[in-house]
Design an enzyme around this catalytic site. Structure first.
Site, PDB file in Angstrom:
ATOM      1  N   LYS A  26      27.595  27.431 -46.267  1.00 42.28           N
ATOM      2  CA  LYS A  26      27.665  27.746 -44.994  1.00 42.28           C
ATOM      3  C   LYS A  26      28.421  28.421 -44.425  1.00 42.28           C
ATOM      4  CE  LYS A  26      28.735  24.727 -41.660  1.00 42.28           C
ATOM      5  NZ  LYS A  26      29.399  25.216 -40.540  1.00 42.28           N
ATOM      6  N   ASN A  27      29.689  27.937 -44.589  1.00 41.84           N
ATOM      7  CA  ASN A  27      30.761  28.791 -44.041  1.00 41.84           C
ATOM      8  C   ASN A  27      31.172  29.980 -44.552  1.00 41.84           C
ATOM      9  OD1 ASN A  27      31.082  26.618 -42.197  1.00 41.84           O
ATOM     10  ND2 ASN A  27      32.618  25.549 -43.503  1.00 41.84           N
ATOM     11  N   CYS A 121      31.214  21.903 -33.578  1.00 37.61           N
ATOM     12  CA  CYS A 121      31.597  20.475 -33.652  1.00 37.61           C
ATOM     13  C   CYS A 121      32.736  20.303 -32.774  1.00 37.61           C
ATOM     14  CB  CYS A 121      31.940  20.157 -34.848  1.00 37.61           C
ATOM     15  SG  CYS A 121      30.618  20.343 -36.167  1.00 37.61           S
ATOM     16  N   ARG A 126      40.106  23.654 -30.027  1.00 36.64           N
ATOM     17  CA  ARG A 126      39.651  24.346 -30.928  1.00 36.64           C
ATOM     18  C   ARG A 126      40.107  25.483 -30.451  1.00 36.64           C
ATOM     19  NH1 ARG A 126      34.332  23.185 -34.509  1.00 36.64           N
ATOM     20  NH2 ARG A 126      35.622  24.434 -35.918  1.00 36.64           N
ATOM     21  N   ASP A 312      36.725  18.886 -44.353  1.00 35.21           N
ATOM     22  CA  ASP A 312      35.238  18.729 -44.106  1.00 35.21           C
ATOM     23  C   ASP A 312      34.538  17.953 -45.111  1.00 35.21           C
ATOM     24  OD1 ASP A 312      34.784  22.482 -43.330  1.00 35.21           O
ATOM     25  OD2 ASP A 312      35.605  20.819 -42.398  1.00 35.21           O
ATOM     26  N   ARG A 404      22.477  21.472 -39.105  1.00 35.64           N
ATOM     27  CA  ARG A 404      23.059  22.688 -39.150  1.00 35.64           C
ATOM     28  C   ARG A 404      23.730  23.128 -40.463  1.00 35.64           C
ATOM     29  NH1 ARG A 404      27.887  22.351 -35.585  1.00 35.64           N
ATOM     30  NH2 ARG A 404      28.198  24.380 -36.402  1.00 35.64           N
TER      31      ARG A 404
HETATM   32  C1  EPZ Z   1      36.454  26.552 -39.995  1.00 34.68           C
HETATM   33  O1  EPZ Z   1      36.734  26.216 -38.744  1.00 34.68           O
HETATM   34  C2  EPZ Z   1      35.337  25.913 -40.419  1.00 34.68           C
HETATM   35  N1  EPZ Z   1      34.190  26.175 -39.691  1.00 34.68           N
HETATM   36  C3  EPZ Z   1      35.511  24.043 -40.269  1.00 34.68           C
HETATM   37  O2  EPZ Z   1      34.291  23.664 -40.761  1.00 34.68           O
HETATM   38  C4  EPZ Z   1      36.751  23.668 -41.027  1.00 34.68           C
HETATM   39  O3  EPZ Z   1      36.895  22.370 -40.633  1.00 34.68           O
HETATM   40  C5  EPZ Z   1      37.858  24.505 -40.662  1.00 34.68           C
HETATM   41  O4  EPZ Z   1      37.743  25.952 -40.953  1.00 34.68           O
HETATM   42  C6  EPZ Z   1      39.242  24.070 -41.466  1.00 34.68           C
HETATM   43  O5  EPZ Z   1      38.665  24.282 -42.746  1.00 34.68           O
HETATM   44  C7  EPZ Z   1      33.573  27.224 -40.133  1.00 34.68           C
HETATM   45  O6  EPZ Z   1      34.006  27.812 -40.976  1.00 34.68           O
HETATM   46  C8  EPZ Z   1      32.335  27.840 -39.354  1.00 34.68           C
HETATM   47  P1  EPZ Z   1      40.808  26.983 -38.353  1.00 34.68           P
HETATM   48  P2  EPZ Z   1      37.936  26.805 -37.885  1.00 34.68           P
HETATM   49  O7  EPZ Z   1      40.744  27.868 -37.714  1.00 34.68           O
HETATM   50  O8  EPZ Z   1      37.896  28.338 -38.210  1.00 34.68           O
HETATM   51  C9  EPZ Z   1      44.073  25.273 -35.244  1.00 34.68           C
HETATM   52  C10 EPZ Z   1      32.385  22.280 -40.994  1.00 34.68           C
HETATM   53  O9  EPZ Z   1      32.364  21.221 -40.977  1.00 34.68           O
HETATM   54  N2  EPZ Z   1      43.812  26.636 -34.701  1.00 34.68           N
HETATM   55  O10 EPZ Z   1      41.317  26.749 -39.795  1.00 34.68           O
HETATM   56  O11 EPZ Z   1      37.568  26.698 -36.586  1.00 34.68           O
HETATM   57  C11 EPZ Z   1      42.873  24.374 -35.002  1.00 34.68           C
HETATM   58  O12 EPZ Z   1      43.055  23.697 -33.666  1.00 34.68           O
HETATM   59  C12 EPZ Z   1      33.347  23.108 -40.042  1.00 34.68           C
HETATM   60  O13 EPZ Z   1      31.722  23.224 -41.746  1.00 34.68           O
HETATM   61  C13 EPZ Z   1      44.664  26.959 -33.788  1.00 34.68           C
HETATM   62  O14 EPZ Z   1      45.606  26.403 -33.252  1.00 34.68           O
HETATM   63  O15 EPZ Z   1      39.237  26.206 -38.315  1.00 34.68           O
HETATM   64  C14 EPZ Z   1      42.887  23.470 -36.189  1.00 34.68           C
HETATM   65  O16 EPZ Z   1      43.765  22.554 -35.774  1.00 34.68           O
HETATM   66  C15 EPZ Z   1      33.916  22.119 -38.921  1.00 34.68           C
HETATM   67  N3  EPZ Z   1      44.534  28.282 -33.128  1.00 34.68           N
HETATM   68  C16 EPZ Z   1      43.409  24.212 -37.382  1.00 34.68           C
HETATM   69  O17 EPZ Z   1      44.026  25.328 -36.875  1.00 34.68           O
HETATM   70  C17 EPZ Z   1      43.472  29.145 -33.838  1.00 34.68           C
HETATM   71  O18 EPZ Z   1      43.455  30.327 -32.875  1.00 34.68           O
HETATM   72  C18 EPZ Z   1      42.213  24.845 -38.480  1.00 34.68           C
HETATM   73  O19 EPZ Z   1      41.485  25.617 -37.696  1.00 34.68           O
HETATM   74  C19 EPZ Z   1      42.629  28.745 -34.611  1.00 34.68           C
HETATM   75  C20 EPZ Z   1      42.905  27.425 -35.113  1.00 34.68           C
END
Ligand code: EPZ
Length: 435
Positions: A26-27, A121, A126, A312, A404
């Site tokens: 998916k991702n 989610c 986020r 995840d 989803r």
């Molecule tokens: C991706 O989300 C995935 N979603 C998430 O999977 C997954 O949990 C996550 O990566 C971590 O592996 C998709 O790929 C669509 P991050 P993303 O940016 O990109 C902080 C699922 O279940 N952060 O790595 O949003 C954030 O708050 C979903 O398939 C900032 O602070 O995750 C978090 O604490 C749920 N500023 C951490 O980094 C930013 O600009 C990880 O976020 C971006 C992120």
């Protein structure tokens, strides 16, 4: 007037046994489909999972003028040459997190983008500050319009730059990569995320003629190009779907061959399952999870960016740990509030206390059926695993979250010996209409 909703009904207690085939990731799909916006010719994307997030991103591209056709159950044809807009501001866009990849792709294509703030989610803040920091480094300034739309634009082509991410953010790494593919000169992303879907996206872009090196390491180097040719590309198997079925096999003390996987992507999950006592055998494109050999025991987990234990799979593994004797501790280091499923598990007799980013699980108690809901995608998967283990009939509502990200979950689980069905019911009277 009845409001028909759907729920899963699981008759628990069956041991999972047999084989399951994992769908496309998916991702990876929700990043690669927007990436087609950068291409100058049509593309075919294969091994696409048939899930609602993929349908949604495809409809968003259609709204922008792209031609998107499902050639068969797992192949999309996308012609981006007909895209006539640099905006994605419909309600569809708010429906998912990954819609923010449209920012990077449209910036790369037309040096501007207007996209609704993403949905997805809800497990804490986020933010997308790291994405915007990356865009600014490439010469694109942004503003938030009416608190709902990100408007980002640059004066002409983006300019390559050296970007250091404060956190190895998956989304920021992907979005900056998309914006940099056609920028002037070289872009370096330091402290980049290393998830399998980052590598898959880089491979897809390179197959179109991009020049990206180092994906899967801390440092990704992107040299801008002017033209990307059409390709046929097959997406990697879903690491998290695979991990979910591995946890389900262990939680029911079963024996399951998980086919169509990349075992290397599953190493952290395999290591933890072995630590609690599962026998895991790895093949070229499959892993065999055998939880029938010995009693399973407790363990501690800290979620980390890849190659650490994936956040995840945290809810699913937590549910598994409820079924083993002893006290287990989970440290959720990626998200600040990813324990909303705990209150639902507690309704089923789980003993879990949450203190900030820590969850303390007192395992060994038998889970019992109860009406529960999916609070997000992976929490929903955890509820399914709990229902498979629980005595009695568990009903799970809000299953739209689960659908989803999990293709054919009912068929796949029943083929393994589970007893699960989808039931439509009248929300106003909560009376079941039909299976
Ligand atoms: C991706 O989300 C995935 N979603 C998430 O999977 C997954 O949990 C996550 O990566 C971590 O592996 C998709 O790929 C669509 P991050 P993303 O940016 O990109 C902080 C699922 O279940 N952060 O790595 O949003 C954030 O708050 C979903 O398939 C900032 O602070 O995750 C978090 O604490 C749920 N500023 C951490 O980094 C930013 O600009 C990880 O976020 C971006 C992120």
């Amino acid at each position: 007037m009845c409001a028909t909703l759907e729920k899963y009904v699981i008759n628990g207690g069956n041991v999972l046994d047999g084989e399951v085939s994992i769908s496309g990731a998916k991702n990876a799909a929700v990043a690669i489909i927007p990436a087609v916006i950068l291409c100058d010719e049509p593309c075919r994307i294969e091994n696409i999972p048939n899930i609602s997030d993929v349908s949604l991103i495809g409809r968003i591209l259609q709204e922008m003028g792209a031609e998107v056709k499902r050639i068969d159950k797992s192949t999309l044809y996308i012609n981006p040459t007909k895209i006539n807009s640099c905006s994605a501001t419909s309600d569809l866009v708010r429906g998912m997190r990954a819609s923010y990849y449209l920012l990077g792709a449209l910036l790369g294509r037309c040096h501007q983008a207007k996209v609704c703030l993403p949905g997805g989610c809800n497990f804490g803040a986020r933010p997308i500050d790291l994405h915007l920091k990356g865009f600014a480094a490439l010469g694109a300034r942004h503003e938030l319009v009416n608190g709902a739309i990100i408007d980002v634009k640059s004066d002409g082509k983006l300019q390559g730059n050296h970007i250091y991410l404060d956190f190895a953010s998956v989304g920021a790494t992907i979005n900056i990569m998309l914006a940099a593919v056609k920028a002037e000169g070289q872009t370096v992303i330091e402290n980049a995320a290393k998830e399998p879907h980052i590598v898959d996206l880089a491979n897809f872009l390179n197959s179109m003629g991009a020049q990206i090196r180092g994906a899967g390491t801390d440092t990704i180097k992107i040299r801008g190009v002017d033209f990307l040719h059409g390709v046929t590309y097959s997406i990697i198997p879903d690491q998290i779907e695979a991990g979910t079925y591995m946890c389900a096999a262990a939680a029911t003390r079963g024996r399951v061959l998980v086919n169509n996987v990349t075992p290397k992507h599953l190493e952290s999950i395999t290591a933890k399952l072995r630590e609690i006592g599962c026998e895991i055998k790895e093949f070229d494109e499959a892993v065999l999870v055998d939880a029938t050999v010995r009693p399973l025991n407790r363990c501690n987990i800290k979620t980390m960016p890849h190659p650490g234990f994936p956040t995840d799979c945290q809810p699913q593994f937590a549910t598994l740990l409820c079924t083993v004797d002893g006290t287990s501790i989970i440290n959720e280091s990626v998200w600040d509030n990813r324990y909303q499923y705990v209150s639902e598990l507690t309704l089923m007799g789980a003993h879990i206390s949450v203190e900030g980013r820590l969850a303390i699980i007192e395992g060994g108690s038998k889970l019992t059926a109860a009406p529960v809901k999916a609070t997000d995608l992976r929490a929903g998967a955890a509820m399914v695993i709990a229902g498979l283990c629980a005595d009695g009939v568990t009903e799970i509502s809000s299953i739209q979250y689960i659908e989803r990200g999990y293709e054919n979950i009912i068929e796949k689980l029943n083929a393994l010996g589970a007893d699960i069905k989808k039931v439509y019911y009248d929300h106003t009277t909560d009376s079941s209409l039909r299976a």
